[in-house]
Structure formats: C-alpha cells, structure tokens
Design a protein around this motif. Structure first.
Motif, PDB file in Angstrom:
ATOM      1  N   ARG A  24     -16.011 -14.835   8.477  1.00 20.10           N
ATOM      2  CA  ARG A  24     -15.088 -15.822   9.014  1.00 20.10           C
ATOM      3  C   ARG A  24     -13.756 -15.716   8.290  1.00 20.10           C
ATOM      4  NH1 ARG A  24     -18.495 -20.501  11.273  1.00 20.10           N
ATOM      5  NH2 ARG A  24     -16.798 -20.307  12.716  1.00 20.10           N
ATOM      6  N   SER A  25     -12.749 -16.286   8.877  1.00 20.13           N
ATOM      7  CA  SER A  25     -11.418 -16.281   8.275  1.00 20.13           C
ATOM      8  C   SER A  25     -11.434 -17.061   6.969  1.00 20.13           C
ATOM      9  CB  SER A  25     -10.405 -16.905   9.234  1.00 20.13           C
ATOM     10  OG  SER A  25      -9.169 -17.039   8.605  1.00 20.13           O
ATOM     11  N   PRO A  26     -10.854 -16.529   5.906  1.00 21.14           N
ATOM     12  CA  PRO A  26     -10.836 -17.233   4.632  1.00 21.14           C
ATOM     13  C   PRO A  26      -9.805 -18.374   4.602  1.00 21.14           C
ATOM     14  CG  PRO A  26      -9.687 -15.172   4.411  1.00 21.14           C
ATOM     15  CD  PRO A  26     -10.267 -15.192   5.789  1.00 21.14           C
ATOM     16  N   LEU A  27      -9.011 -18.491   5.614  1.00 19.54           N
ATOM     17  CA  LEU A  27      -7.984 -19.525   5.661  1.00 19.54           C
ATOM     18  C   LEU A  27      -8.559 -20.793   6.275  1.00 19.54           C
ATOM     19  CD1 LEU A  27      -5.075 -17.288   6.956  1.00 19.54           C
ATOM     20  CD2 LEU A  27      -5.626 -17.873   4.604  1.00 19.54           C
ATOM     21  N   ASP A  28      -8.418 -21.906   5.586  1.00 20.37           N
ATOM     22  CA  ASP A  28      -8.963 -23.175   6.065  1.00 20.37           C
ATOM     23  C   ASP A  28      -8.303 -23.654   7.334  1.00 20.37           C
ATOM     24  OD1 ASP A  28     -10.665 -23.248   3.910  1.00 20.37           O
ATOM     25  OD2 ASP A  28      -9.279 -24.420   2.678  1.00 20.37           O
TER      26      ASP A  28
ATOM     27  N   ASP B 264      -1.530  -1.542   4.211  1.00 22.47           N
ATOM     28  CA  ASP B 264      -1.431  -2.708   5.089  1.00 22.47           C
ATOM     29  C   ASP B 264      -2.320  -3.845   4.593  1.00 22.47           C
ATOM     30  OD1 ASP B 264       0.351  -1.313   6.655  1.00 22.47           O
ATOM     31  OD2 ASP B 264      -1.117  -0.817   8.212  1.00 22.47           O
ATOM     32  N   ASP B 265      -3.527  -3.515   4.106  1.00 17.22           N
ATOM     33  CA  ASP B 265      -4.426  -4.542   3.579  1.00 17.22           C
ATOM     34  C   ASP B 265      -3.839  -5.186   2.324  1.00 17.22           C
ATOM     35  OD1 ASP B 265      -6.201  -4.061   5.617  1.00 17.22           O
ATOM     36  OD2 ASP B 265      -7.510  -2.782   4.402  1.00 17.22           O
ATOM     37  N   LEU B 266      -3.248  -4.401   1.461  1.00 19.17           N
ATOM     38  CA  LEU B 266      -2.611  -4.942   0.264  1.00 19.17           C
ATOM     39  C   LEU B 266      -1.440  -5.848   0.637  1.00 19.17           C
ATOM     40  CD1 LEU B 266      -2.350  -5.081  -2.799  1.00 19.17           C
ATOM     41  CD2 LEU B 266      -0.926  -3.035  -2.676  1.00 19.17           C
ATOM     42  N   PHE B 267      -0.680  -5.448   1.627  1.00 22.42           N
ATOM     43  CA  PHE B 267       0.433  -6.275   2.100  1.00 22.42           C
ATOM     44  C   PHE B 267      -0.083  -7.614   2.617  1.00 22.42           C
ATOM     45  CE2 PHE B 267       3.213  -7.602   5.609  1.00 22.42           C
ATOM     46  CZ  PHE B 267       4.386  -7.805   4.896  1.00 22.42           C
ATOM     47  N   MET B 268      -1.188  -7.589   3.353  1.00 21.30           N
ATOM     48  CA  MET B 268      -1.759  -8.833   3.868  1.00 21.30           C
ATOM     49  C   MET B 268      -2.181  -9.750   2.726  1.00 21.30           C
ATOM     50  SD  MET B 268      -1.977  -9.064   7.255  1.00 21.30           S
ATOM     51  CE  MET B 268      -3.419 -10.002   7.656  1.00 21.30           C
ATOM     52  N   VAL B 269      -2.785  -9.197   1.684  1.00 17.54           N
ATOM     53  CA  VAL B 269      -3.205 -10.012   0.546  1.00 17.54           C
ATOM     54  C   VAL B 269      -1.994 -10.619  -0.150  1.00 17.54           C
ATOM     55  CG1 VAL B 269      -4.250  -9.912  -1.742  1.00 17.54           C
ATOM     56  CG2 VAL B 269      -5.384  -8.832   0.181  1.00 17.54           C
ATOM     57  N   VAL B 270      -0.941  -9.846  -0.321  1.00 15.89           N
ATOM     58  CA  VAL B 270       0.258 -10.356  -0.975  1.00 15.89           C
ATOM     59  C   VAL B 270       0.892 -11.464  -0.140  1.00 15.89           C
ATOM     60  CG1 VAL B 270       2.612  -9.752  -1.655  1.00 15.89           C
ATOM     61  CG2 VAL B 270       0.724  -8.271  -2.284  1.00 15.89           C
ATOM     62  N   VAL B 271       0.977 -11.272   1.160  1.00 15.58           N
ATOM     63  CA  VAL B 271       1.599 -12.274   2.018  1.00 15.58           C
ATOM     64  C   VAL B 271       0.743 -13.533   2.093  1.00 15.58           C
ATOM     65  CG1 VAL B 271       2.242 -12.780   4.399  1.00 15.58           C
ATOM     66  CG2 VAL B 271       2.916 -10.627   3.367  1.00 15.58           C
ATOM     67  N   MET B 272      -0.560 -13.394   2.165  1.00 16.73           N
ATOM     68  CA  MET B 272      -1.430 -14.545   2.338  1.00 16.73           C
ATOM     69  C   MET B 272      -1.992 -15.071   1.026  1.00 16.73           C
ATOM     70  SD  MET B 272      -3.445 -13.769   5.864  1.00 16.73           S
ATOM     71  CE  MET B 272      -4.804 -13.122   4.980  1.00 16.73           C
TER      72      MET B 272
ATOM     73  N   VAL C  95      -4.861 -11.176  11.188  1.00 18.86           N
ATOM     74  CA  VAL C  95      -5.822 -11.784  10.270  1.00 18.86           C
ATOM     75  C   VAL C  95      -7.255 -11.440  10.645  1.00 18.86           C
ATOM     76  CG1 VAL C  95      -6.774 -13.988   9.474  1.00 18.86           C
ATOM     77  CG2 VAL C  95      -4.318 -13.642   9.541  1.00 18.86           C
ATOM     78  N   HIS C  96      -7.587 -11.490  11.912  1.00 18.54           N
ATOM     79  CA  HIS C  96      -8.972 -11.227  12.326  1.00 18.54           C
ATOM     80  C   HIS C  96      -9.407  -9.810  11.943  1.00 18.54           C
ATOM     81  CE1 HIS C  96     -12.671 -11.539  14.538  1.00 18.54           C
ATOM     82  NE2 HIS C  96     -12.377 -10.419  15.158  1.00 18.54           N
ATOM     83  N   ASP C  97      -8.610  -8.815  12.268  1.00 20.32           N
ATOM     84  CA  ASP C  97      -8.965  -7.440  11.910  1.00 20.32           C
ATOM     85  C   ASP C  97      -9.056  -7.271  10.405  1.00 20.32           C
ATOM     86  OD1 ASP C  97      -9.009  -6.746  14.589  1.00 20.32           O
ATOM     87  OD2 ASP C  97      -6.888  -6.163  14.589  1.00 20.32           O
ATOM     88  N   TRP C  98      -8.147  -7.917   9.687  1.00 23.87           N
ATOM     89  CA  TRP C  98      -8.108  -7.789   8.228  1.00 23.87           C
ATOM     90  C   TRP C  98      -9.365  -8.369   7.589  1.00 23.87           C
ATOM     91  CZ3 TRP C  98      -7.740 -11.831   4.594  1.00 23.87           C
ATOM     92  CH2 TRP C  98      -7.611 -11.400   3.275  1.00 23.87           C
TER      93      TRP C  98
ATOM     94  N   CYS D  45      -9.962 -17.861  13.524  1.00 21.87           N
ATOM     95  CA  CYS D  45      -9.758 -16.851  14.557  1.00 21.87           C
ATOM     96  C   CYS D  45     -11.077 -16.422  15.218  1.00 21.87           C
ATOM     97  CB  CYS D  45      -9.032 -15.640  13.990  1.00 21.87           C
ATOM     98  SG  CYS D  45      -9.947 -14.807  12.675  1.00 21.87           S
ATOM     99  N   CYS D  46     -12.178 -16.813  14.652  1.00 24.88           N
ATOM    100  CA  CYS D  46     -13.477 -16.374  15.188  1.00 24.88           C
ATOM    101  C   CYS D  46     -14.203 -17.517  15.858  1.00 24.88           C
ATOM    102  CB  CYS D  46     -14.344 -15.832  14.074  1.00 24.88           C
ATOM    103  SG  CYS D  46     -13.653 -14.424  13.238  1.00 24.88           S
TER     104      CYS D  46
END
Length: 81
Positions: free
Chosen positions: A72-76, A28-36, A61-64, A80-81
C-alpha cells in the motif's frame, strides 16, 4: 535511412541498454524518496524546495511503492490502491 549517430549508439550502447535503464530507474527512485521524504516522516532540509515537486510525482507513487515492495502507499493522505 538511419543516421550514423543512431547506428553507432545502437552498436556501442545496445548491449548495455538494460543496465542503463536500471540505473535510470534507481535514480528516479532516489529522486522520489528525496521529494517525498517529508511526507514519509523523514526530516528533509530541502523540503522547502521539494514540496513544489510533489504534484509532479504523485502520478508515479503507485509504481514507486510497488517497486519498493510496499503493498500500500506509505503516504497517509494519499491512497492509490
């Protein structure tokens, strides 16, 4: 009454349940990296296909990012925090 398949699953897979859960979490973590990847600044040749999945994974995203050790979220554009 439990089915025979349920009993056999518990007998044979029960001791490895934690290992199976960890392997599923890694996938699931690898899938999140590929998608994001594109949102994280990594060139992704499959971004045309994965951009449609972003709304699906935004809830996770928050759990990931906590599991990845990021405070913090790496997305600019997504906080989520």
């Amino acid at each position: 009454m439990r089915s025979a398949a349920g009993v056999l699953r518990d007998v044979f897979a029960g001791p490895y349940a934690r290992t199976f859960a960890r392997a599923q979490q890694d996938e699931d973590d690898l899938f999140m990296v590929v998608v994001m990847a594109e949102a994280l600044g990594v060139p992704n040749p499959a971004s045309y296909y994965t951009v449609e999945l972003l709304p699906v994974v935004y809830d996770q995203v928050h759990d990931w990012h906590r599991r990845m050790g990021l405070d913090r979220s790496p997305l600019d554009h997504f906080s989520c925090c």
